[in-house]
Design a protein around this motif. Sequence first.
Motif, PDB file in Angstrom:
ATOM      1  N   ALA A   1      -4.128  -5.806  -2.999  1.00  0.00           N
ATOM      2  CA  ALA A   1      -4.588  -4.979  -4.115  1.00  0.00           C
ATOM      3  C   ALA A   1      -5.608  -5.680  -5.000  1.00  0.00           C
TER       4      ALA A   1
ATOM      5  N   TYR B   1      -0.834  -3.385  -7.302  1.00  0.00           N
ATOM      6  CA  TYR B   1      -0.199  -2.967  -6.062  1.00  0.00           C
ATOM      7  C   TYR B   1       0.415  -1.575  -6.159  1.00  0.00           C
ATOM      8  N   GLN B   2       0.807  -1.119  -7.343  1.00  0.00           N
ATOM      9  CA  GLN B   2       1.355   0.226  -7.454  1.00  0.00           C
ATOM     10  C   GLN B   2       0.283   1.283  -7.183  1.00  0.00           C
TER      11      GLN B   2
ATOM     12  N   LEU C   1      -2.277   0.776  -5.242  1.00  0.00           N
ATOM     13  CA  LEU C   1      -2.492   0.686  -3.794  1.00  0.00           C
ATOM     14  C   LEU C   1      -1.433   1.478  -3.050  1.00  0.00           C
TER      15      LEU C   1
ATOM     16  N   LYS D   1       6.059  -6.726  -0.816  1.00  0.00           N
ATOM     17  CA  LYS D   1       5.515  -6.604  -2.170  1.00  0.00           C
ATOM     18  C   LYS D   1       4.452  -7.676  -2.422  1.00  0.00           C
ATOM     19  N   ASP D   2       4.716  -8.906  -1.994  1.00  0.00           N
ATOM     20  CA  ASP D   2       3.739  -9.985  -2.158  1.00  0.00           C
ATOM     21  C   ASP D   2       2.448  -9.688  -1.398  1.00  0.00           C
ATOM     22  N   ARG D   3       2.583  -9.146  -0.187  1.00  0.00           N
ATOM     23  CA  ARG D   3       1.379  -8.821   0.598  1.00  0.00           C
ATOM     24  C   ARG D   3       0.592  -7.682  -0.040  1.00  0.00           C
ATOM     25  N   LEU D   4       1.306  -6.686  -0.550  1.00  0.00           N
ATOM     26  CA  LEU D   4       0.629  -5.582  -1.236  1.00  0.00           C
ATOM     27  C   LEU D   4      -0.127  -6.086  -2.456  1.00  0.00           C
ATOM     28  N   LYS D   5       0.508  -6.967  -3.221  1.00  0.00           N
ATOM     29  CA  LYS D   5      -0.159  -7.534  -4.397  1.00  0.00           C
ATOM     30  C   LYS D   5      -1.422  -8.281  -3.992  1.00  0.00           C
ATOM     31  N   LYS D   6      -1.356  -9.024  -2.904  1.00  0.00           N
ATOM     32  CA  LYS D   6      -2.516  -9.783  -2.430  1.00  0.00           C
ATOM     33  C   LYS D   6      -3.637  -8.840  -1.986  1.00  0.00           C
TER      34      LYS D   6
END
Length: 111
Positions: free
Chosen positions: A31, A36-37, A39, A24-29
């Motif tokens: 995005a 991130y949702q 993405l 989740k942290d990597r997706l947020k970064k």
Amino acid sequence: MYTIPKTSTTDMEVTSIRLEKELKDRLKKLANNKGYQALIRDILWTYVQQKSGDYQPQLSNSDIRASLPATAQQEERCVLTGKVIRPSEGMLLGLTNNGDMVPLSIDSLED
């Protein structure tokens, strides 16, 4: 990446998915300001398009910086033409402008 027409979040169904905190942290970064949702939705739509055979390429020749000869180890789909690349078939690996390696059919870079 595949992009669908903008849909209002009020027209979407709510679902729950459990993700590892690191993912989740990597997706947020990745995005950035997009969220991130959104993405995750783009990633899922791309996957569905590729697997359903309805894949619509989103890259052009100008997005490819370099290419290397390769042999497919599993079925792939050319990101420029949508052509299926079968296992053991010759292909190219293309380096995109943003640093991704993508599958290319042998003749996809010809004009």
